[in-house]
Design an enzyme around this catalytic site. Structure first.
Site, PDB file in Angstrom:
ATOM      1  N   ASP A   1       0.852  -1.192   0.000  1.00 29.95           N
ATOM      2  CA  ASP A   1       0.000   0.000   0.000  1.00 29.95           C
ATOM      3  C   ASP A   1       0.886   1.240   0.000  1.00 29.95           C
ATOM      4  O   ASP A   1       1.852   1.293   0.753  1.00 29.95           O
ATOM      5  CB  ASP A   1      -0.847   0.050   1.277  1.00 29.95           C
ATOM      6  CG  ASP A   1      -1.935  -0.994   1.271  1.00 29.95           C
ATOM      7  OD1 ASP A   1      -1.995  -1.764   0.296  1.00 29.95           O
ATOM      8  OD2 ASP A   1      -2.694  -1.050   2.244  1.00 29.95           O
TER       9      ASP A   1
ATOM     10  N   SER B   1       5.383   3.864  10.541  1.00 34.15           N
ATOM     11  CA  SER B   1       5.471   2.658   9.713  1.00 34.15           C
ATOM     12  C   SER B   1       4.090   2.051   9.549  1.00 34.15           C
ATOM     13  O   SER B   1       3.216   2.222  10.394  1.00 34.15           O
ATOM     14  CB  SER B   1       6.415   1.641  10.360  1.00 34.15           C
ATOM     15  OG  SER B   1       5.768   1.059  11.473  1.00 34.15           O
ATOM     16  N   LYS B   2       3.940   1.340   8.425  1.00 35.13           N
ATOM     17  CA  LYS B   2       2.634   0.761   8.122  1.00 35.13           C
ATOM     18  C   LYS B   2       2.276  -0.324   9.146  1.00 35.13           C
ATOM     19  O   LYS B   2       1.126  -0.612   9.367  1.00 35.13           O
ATOM     20  CB  LYS B   2       2.646   0.182   6.701  1.00 35.13           C
ATOM     21  CG  LYS B   2       2.657   1.278   5.644  1.00 35.13           C
ATOM     22  CD  LYS B   2       2.408   0.733   4.260  1.00 35.13           C
ATOM     23  CE  LYS B   2       3.708   0.510   3.544  1.00 35.13           C
ATOM     24  NZ  LYS B   2       3.535   0.023   2.175  1.00 35.13           N
ATOM     25  N   ARG B   3       3.311  -0.894   9.750  1.00 25.33           N
ATOM     26  CA  ARG B   3       3.078  -1.954  10.726  1.00 25.33           C
ATOM     27  C   ARG B   3       2.456  -1.378  11.996  1.00 25.33           C
ATOM     28  O   ARG B   3       1.571  -1.968  12.598  1.00 25.33           O
ATOM     29  CB  ARG B   3       4.423  -2.616  11.056  1.00 25.33           C
ATOM     30  CG  ARG B   3       4.351  -4.091  11.317  1.00 25.33           C
ATOM     31  CD  ARG B   3       5.730  -4.759  11.267  1.00 25.33           C
ATOM     32  NE  ARG B   3       6.859  -3.846  11.345  1.00 25.33           N
ATOM     33  CZ  ARG B   3       7.392  -3.395  12.487  1.00 25.33           C
ATOM     34  NH1 ARG B   3       6.901  -3.762  13.645  1.00 25.33           N
ATOM     35  NH2 ARG B   3       8.429  -2.579  12.459  1.00 25.33           N
TER      36      ARG B   3
END
Ligand code: GLU
Length: 499
Positions: A14, A250-252
């Site tokens: 993404d 971060s995407k996490r």
């Protein structure tokens, strides 16, 4: 020389909010300078490549209005703009660096490198390639342990690499001494470091505007520009966006690291754009609300922040509220439409009738929501056919009480004879029947059961307007059904065994 800048996302999932942030700053500068903004897809990391990611990058940047002048989808004079389509471009430069003594082949196997690293760590030595292969040819190296058949190309970092450089945002910057970086991988793909320098040169990039995480790589890039006899571009390293705990977004860890999250949540692109601008830039006068044009016209590297801005979603919500209220009714209706479709409330996006009908709803909701995604719940009552209309259990419990049955019945009866079905008349009739001159209730108390019966929930847009939009037949039907339901609960309460 005309300014040429680029954003260079890697399509690994993404799209990251940082891609929009970098694009915004690159584009603001390019537009101010009358230059060009390029989109280059850095897809040489095949292990992390995701096929749909590139299209998502296009969609998200366009949603934000951050359009590019040259790119994989648009072409341009310095293409191709996808690194996987330029593979043959990189090798000759690596070979030239070898021939000039600036790079060398390295046959060390992955296992040998891991062992070396472990040993360095154990002995508390600085980690980095130990140059086992320097000065050896294939045969000589093959005689030693840890040999791999397919070599990589490494740069031979000299004793005095350029560790200090000028940064447009930060002034003089020093970076640590680099390792003998791999330039060409065993699979023949370039690493980021080789590809970025070759492409920035061949694409005529004059200013490299990117995140601060690349400061430590800049000395390697400067070496490559110098060795290849190419003019160095100017560098501007933008502060990284940070979570509230100051860690890198971060995407996490943070859903807001994904650009699609903002679309799903119903933020307006103009609010997000302003927010991203505000995170890294202050316009003259320091006002918080500014457009892309204002940012671009005033653009000055000295106005870019150097401290990692905290991604404060409360500030974004505030900006979003501002831009939501600024929208014209028809614009607001058009933006809400996909959310109503997503909630299954309306069908064909192109049907103009629906859009016109939707525009009538706007005054009811525009100032009551912070996000577009909150609209469907507020207007569901209008789109639900009578056959499937139901009052939420909590609203039944709270508002459709036996004591309220006569209130609902009185409202229905009073409204029956009303010809002019406008919000003002509906309110006048309801108030006359239920307030001082009628049942003697306070308005809050009187409207509570009406709201539950007509809108099916305890929270709704203003009641008279809601009833006006719903129309006479449907309103009366719901009031009567509500009265019956409330009365039924009385008998159920009297005789809990029944029903
Ligand atoms: N592909 C790199 C990234 O994803 C680009 C870095 C640069 O702009 O040089 O961040």
């Amino acid at each position: 020389m005309s300014v040429r800048v680029r954003v260079a996302p890697s399509p690994t999932g993404d799209p990251h909010v940082g891609t929009a942030y970098m694009s915004l700053f690159n584009l603001a500068f390019a537009r101010q300078q009358g230059g060009e903004f390029l989109l280059r897809v850095e897809d040489t990391d095949r292990a992390r490549f995701r096929a749909d990611s590139e299209q998502q990058v296009y969609d998200m940047l366009r949603w934000l209005g951050l359009d590019w002048d040259e790119g994989p989808d648009k072409g341009g004079p310095r293409g191709p703009y996808r690194q996987s389509e330029r593979l043959e471009t990189y090798r000759p430069h690596a070979e030239r660096l070898i021939a000039d003594g600036h790079a060398y082949l390295c046959w060390c196997s992955g296992a040998r490198l891991a062992e070396m690293r472990e040993d360095q760590q154990k002995r508390k030595l600085p980690t980095g390639y130990d140059r086992r292969c320097v000065g050896l040819d294939r045969a000589a190296r093959a005689a030693l342990p840890g040999f791999s058949d397919t070599p990589v190309v490494r740069m031979l970092v000299p004793d005095d690499p350029p560790l200090r450089f000028h940064d447009l945002v930060r002034g003089e910057v020093s970076a640590p001494r680099p390792d003998d970086q791999v330039l060409l991988k065993a699979d023949g793909f370039p690493t980021y470091h080789l590809a970025v320098v070759v492409d920035d040169h061949l694409m005529g990039i004059t200013h490299v505007v990117r995140g601060e995480e690349w400061i430590s790589s800049t000395p390697k890039h400067l070496l490559l520009f110098d060795w290849l006899g190419w003019e160095r571009p100017a560098f501007a390293h933008m502060p990284l966006l940070r979570n509230a705990d100051k860690s890198k977004i971060s995407k996490r860890k943070n859903p807001a690291a994904r650009l699609t999250w903002f679309v799903e949540q119903g933020y307006l692109p103009e609010a997000l754009l302003n927010f991203l601008g505000l995170l890294g830039y202050s316009v003259p006068g320091e006002q918080e609300i500014f457009s892309f044009e204002q940012m671009s016209q005033s653009f000055d590297w000295a106005r870019v922040n150097t401290v990692g801005p905290v991604f404060d979603l409360d500030k974004l919500a505030w900006l979003n509220g501002h831009y939501m209220r600024e929208l014209s009714e028809s614009d607001f209706a058009g933006r809400v439409l996909p959310f109503l479709q997503g909630a299954g409330l309306v069908g064909d996006p192109a049907a103009p009738v629906e859009l016109a009908a939707l525009t009538a709803l706007v005054p009811l909701v525009q100032t009551r929501v912070a996000l577009l995604s909150e609209v469907p719940a507020l207007v569901r009552f209008l789109f639900t056919p009578e056959a499937s209309f139901q009052v939420e259990a909590s609203a039944v419990e709270k508002a459709l009480t036996p004591a309220n049955a006569p209130v609902l019945a009185a409202a229905a009866q009073a409204l029956e004879g009303l010809d002019d079905w406008s919000a003002a008349s509906v309110q006048a009739v309801v108030d006359a029947a239920l307030l001082e001159d009628g049942l003697g209730l306070k308005r809050g108390k009187a409207y509570l059961p009406l709201r539950a019966a007509v809108c099916g929930a305890s929270i709704s847009p203003p009641l008279p307007e809601s009833m006006a939009l719903l129309g006479r037949e449907r309103t009366l039907r719901r009031l009567r059904a509500g009265a019956a339901l409330a009365a039924d609960r009385e008998s159920a309460e009297r005789d809990p065994g029944v029903g």
